[in-house]
Design a protein around this motif. Structure first.
Motif, PDB file in Angstrom:
ATOM      1  N   GLU A 192       1.087  -1.568  -0.097  1.00 48.22           N
ATOM      2  CA  GLU A 192       0.012  -0.304  -0.096  1.00 48.22           C
ATOM      3  C   GLU A 192       1.247   0.946   0.177  1.00 48.22           C
ATOM      4  N   GLN A 193       2.081   1.266  -0.164  1.00 45.78           N
ATOM      5  CA  GLN A 193       2.806   2.189  -0.058  1.00 45.78           C
ATOM      6  C   GLN A 193       3.127   3.071   1.041  1.00 45.78           C
ATOM      7  N   HIS A 194       3.012   2.057   2.135  1.00 43.70           N
ATOM      8  CA  HIS A 194       3.237   2.372   4.026  1.00 43.70           C
ATOM      9  C   HIS A 194       4.805   2.512   4.080  1.00 43.70           C
ATOM     10  N   LEU A 195       5.933   2.946   4.697  1.00 44.68           N
ATOM     11  CA  LEU A 195       6.641   2.424   5.080  1.00 44.68           C
ATOM     12  C   LEU A 195       6.262   1.925   6.342  1.00 44.68           C
ATOM     13  N   VAL A 196       6.573   1.296   7.069  1.00 40.91           N
ATOM     14  CA  VAL A 196       6.850   0.535   8.578  1.00 40.91           C
ATOM     15  C   VAL A 196       7.883  -0.430   8.735  1.00 40.91           C
ATOM     16  N   PRO A 197       7.475  -0.056  10.353  1.00 43.41           N
ATOM     17  CA  PRO A 197       8.919  -1.023  11.325  1.00 43.41           C
ATOM     18  C   PRO A 197       8.710  -2.500  11.104  1.00 43.41           C
ATOM     19  N   ILE A 198       9.907  -3.253  10.500  1.00 46.77           N
ATOM     20  CA  ILE A 198       9.157  -4.658  10.640  1.00 46.77           C
ATOM     21  C   ILE A 198      10.404  -5.196  11.834  1.00 46.77           C
ATOM     22  N   ALA A 199      12.008  -4.346  11.954  1.00 47.34           N
ATOM     23  CA  ALA A 199      12.684  -5.065  13.210  1.00 47.34           C
ATOM     24  C   ALA A 199      13.106  -4.212  13.948  1.00 47.34           C
ATOM     25  N   ILE A 200      13.451  -3.731  15.627  1.00 49.20           N
ATOM     26  CA  ILE A 200      13.994  -3.078  16.420  1.00 49.20           C
ATOM     27  C   ILE A 200      15.136  -3.807  16.702  1.00 49.20           C
ATOM     28  N   GLN A 201      16.212  -3.412  16.751  1.00 46.50           N
ATOM     29  CA  GLN A 201      16.834  -3.941  17.894  1.00 46.50           C
ATOM     30  C   GLN A 201      18.083  -2.973  18.749  1.00 46.50           C
ATOM     31  N   LEU A 202      17.674  -2.684  19.994  1.00 47.63           N
ATOM     32  CA  LEU A 202      17.614  -1.654  20.547  1.00 47.63           C
ATOM     33  C   LEU A 202      18.966  -1.534  21.797  1.00 47.63           C
ATOM     34  N   LYS A 203      20.458  -2.158  20.602  1.00 45.40           N
ATOM     35  CA  LYS A 203      21.674  -1.779  20.465  1.00 45.40           C
ATOM     36  C   LYS A 203      22.288  -3.320  19.851  1.00 45.40           C
ATOM     37  N   GLN A 204      23.683  -1.472  19.704  1.00 47.58           N
ATOM     38  CA  GLN A 204      24.999  -1.966  18.391  1.00 47.58           C
ATOM     39  C   GLN A 204      24.933  -4.008  18.053  1.00 47.58           C
TER      40      GLN A 204
END
Length: 663
Positions: free
Chosen positions: A305-317
């Motif tokens: 639908e041409q929306h940018l959505v988050p699929i993964a978040i890692q909070l530290k490097q």
């Protein structure tokens, strides 16, 4: 002697503190053919002339001249207040009805005979009055001194010159406005305590002054979280992702449920995967040991639908057992908490670098170096001056009140000024004018220049036309005065300016990296890139990062500059009470609401509509008018685009973008 003829002299006194004078003012008119008038005193009997901000008219009689090409002007020291800041003098010859304009824009010293040419626009080697020009630049160097006030930070003015002070308090008296706004908003239930529920927090926004920010209804939405990367304040940290970083602990199997049936390679090939990586935040100190900030990585997917959505978040490097990759399929409040800690890092970067470091502070050094090296008779000074309005003043006031020990940043942000200053130190050692300060190059470096990549990138869509409009304006203006490269290489004011821009900070220069020519400008193209970067940064870049602040920060779950406790280390289901516990308390929230509201209010005129018109040369004025016409067309286009945007992206409509960093 030829017969005398009447002239009308119109004198505009400046609108600065103590600009008006009680001194006596004398003038002599000179023609290029060698003829001159006798001295004439400007005085209207029984009228208090030369008051601050006023335009006075003086009928005078003197020798008839073919043209008034030079005005000679001086004053005495009579009266209680003899200081005088003169803006412009216009001389109208009654016989020919010709008008001659003499821009001064300077404090007039007693007994010094100033000589100003009609229109006062000249390169240094063309100036007939080089001694006066040299004297004035020497005076500027003594007033505009450079100093690194905080080790490792950008260079600033040693002490704010009187000319840079606000001439009136208006909206820049942040402390007074804050008290008044709290009183008017009648928000008295934010004196102490913590939040009982998210709905309780939403009920706070009942005032016309502190209205409900747009984020209260969409903060938990993944689509809106994606829009925060492309259509909001921190608009230039997202990159096209062409491979998964080794330190991001995801596999194709991990991501498959979120790729809508595409393989990872297909996603790469179709430019549908994007990354934000805050490695620069790793190890950043915070205001005290009770607070921390993450250094996260996050992947975003452009869905069908041409929306940018988050699929993964890692909070530290670094991947670890206590550093999982959070996914949209995780428990609801756990996923929300991961997004909040990501945005806490994002907010830390935004306020430290995108906002304060890369606009306010970097440009302060540029402003000071311009005053030190470029005469106000120089055409390029006249080009740049409208974009410097109030910058030093707002920096001085803002740093004293907001970015000082125990100030707003210390109260409302995890990192406090300790972390903010360290982050700015890191950032300015990376920022380059020929990349980060040159929008097309910045977009290209991030894989984002092609408009087919991430079509919902509203910042790019609206900022690029403005960048190119400024570039066209600058190009026409530069080519008007520099028709050959040798005029640039022979312009010692511009060369000294360029040298001081790149001179290391520890040696007393700006220390800006990536300045085309690296301190020696050799052609028009290099000069055009530099000037475009400065004007773009002072206007468009600052507007994009400043004015959305209230809508983003005023509802803490949406974009929390401050979070208590620790980020999640596993996927244990969380509850609303865990979110509430992490949020800042009521007084801190009120502090964020009020100050971001003040910072989000526009206080000066729109881009191209200059508060002070320095340019009087007719061909140059035509170029200014063409710039204004192009901005009008861009404004229409932005308004048209916003009819189909949900939500609209209003921050880069030229009508909204100010000329300078004035708030």
């Amino acid at each position: 002697m030829s017969s005398k003829s009447d002239y009308k002299v119109y004198v505009q006194t400046g609108d600065k503190k103590f600009a008006g004078t009680d001194a006596n003012i004398a003038v002599v008119f000179h023609c290029n053919d060698g003829n001159s008038t006798d001295e004439m005193w400007l005085d209207n009997i029984f009228i208090d002339d030369f008051e601050r901000g006023r335009r006075d008219e003086f009928p005078v009689s003197g020798r008839q001249l073919e043209s008034v090409d030079i005005i000679e002007l001086w004053r005495d020291e009579k009266g209680i207040l003899d200081d005088w800041f003169l803006d412009v003098i216009e001389v109208k010859c009654e016989s020919s009805q010709s008008t001659f304009v003499f821009p001064f824009f300077r404090w007039i010293k007693p007994h010094y005979r100033y000589r100003i040419r009609h229109l006062d626009t000249s390169l240094p080697h063309e100036d007939d009055f080089k001694d006066q020009r040299t004297m004035e630049l020497e005076d500027k160097c003594s007033v505009y001194q450079l100093r690194v006030k905080i080790p490792g930070m950008p260079i600033q003015v040693k002490q704010i010159p009187d000319d840079e002070q606000f001439s009136f308090d208006y909206k820049w008296n942040i402390a007074t406005r804050k008290i008044k706004m709290i009183a008017q908003s009648k928000i008295i239930n934010l004196v102490s305590g913590t939040w009982e529920s998210l709905s309780h927090l939403k009920n706070v926004y009942t005032s016309e002054i502190l209205k409900e920010p747009a984020s209260t209804t969409r903060w938990s939405n993944d689509i809106f979280f994606g829009l925060q990367r492309t259509a909001n304040m921190n608009h230039s940290v997202i990159n096209l992702c062409t491979k998964i970083p080794e330190n991001l602990a995801v596999t194709e199997d991990t991501l498959r449920p979120f790729l809508e049936g595409w393989t990872l390679q297909q996603v790469f090939d179709s430019n549908r995967l994007f990354i934000v990586d805050y490695k620069i935040l790793e190890g950043l100190p915070c205001k005290n040991d009770n607070y921390m900030v993450c250094a996260p990585l996050a992947l975003f997917f452009l869905n069908g639908e041409q929306h940018l959505v988050p699929i993964a978040i890692q909070l530290k490097q670094k991947p670890a057992e206590d550093n999982p990759v959070f996914l949209p399929t995780d428990p609801l409040w756990t996923w929300m908490m991961a997004k909040m800690w990501f945005n806490n890092a994002d907010a830390s970067y935004h306020q430290s670098l995108t906002h304060l470091g890369f606009t306010h502070l970097l440009m302060e050094g540029v402003v000071v170096v311009t005053h030190r090296n470029i005469s106000q008779s120089h055409p390029l000074f006249k080009l740049l001056a409208p974009h410097y309005l109030y910058l030093i003043a707002i920096n001085t006031r803002g740093l004293e009140l907001l970015v000082s020990e125990g100030g707003w940043v210390d109260k409302t942000m995890n990192i406090g000024i300790k972390g903010m200053f360290e982050l700015i130190r890191r950032g300015i050692n990376v920022w380059r004018m020929d990349q980060h300060g040159t929008l097309p190059e910045d977009l290209k470096a991030r894989g984002m220049l092609n408009s087919k990549v991430l079509p919902c990138y509203h910042f790019r869509s609206d900022a690029l036309p403005l960048y190119w409009a400024i570039n066209t304006y600058v190009k026409k203006y530069v080519n008007l005065y520099y028709d050959t490269p040798d005029k640039i290489t022979g312009d010692w004011e511009i060369q000294n300016w360029a040298s001081e821009l790149v001179k290391p900070r520890e040696e007393g220069g700006c220390g800006i990296l990536g300045v085309p020519g690296n301190g020696k400008i050799e052609n028009q193209d290099q000069l055009i890139i530099i000037l475009t970067s400065i004007i773009y940064t002072c206007s468009v870049a600052h507007a994009a990062t400043n004015f959305p602040q209230y809508d983003e920060y005023a509802f803490p779950p949406n974009y929390p500059a401050s979070l208590g406790g620790k980020p999640p280390t596993d996927k244990t289901p969380l509850e609303e009470k865990d979110i509430l516990k992490a949020l800042p308390d009521k007084p801190t929230t009120l502090d964020v609401m009020v100050v971001t509201k003040i910072l989000s209010d526009k206080g000066t005129k729109s881009l191209g509509d200059f508060e002070v018109q320095y340019i009087f040369d007719p061909p140059a004025r035509k170029i200014v008018q063409e710039f204004r016409e192009e901005l009008k067309e861009i404004s229409k286009q932005v308004k048209e685009k916003n009819k189909t945007r949900n939500p609209p992206y209003e921050w880069l409509d030229p009508e909204v973008v100010p000329n300078s960093i004035s708030i």
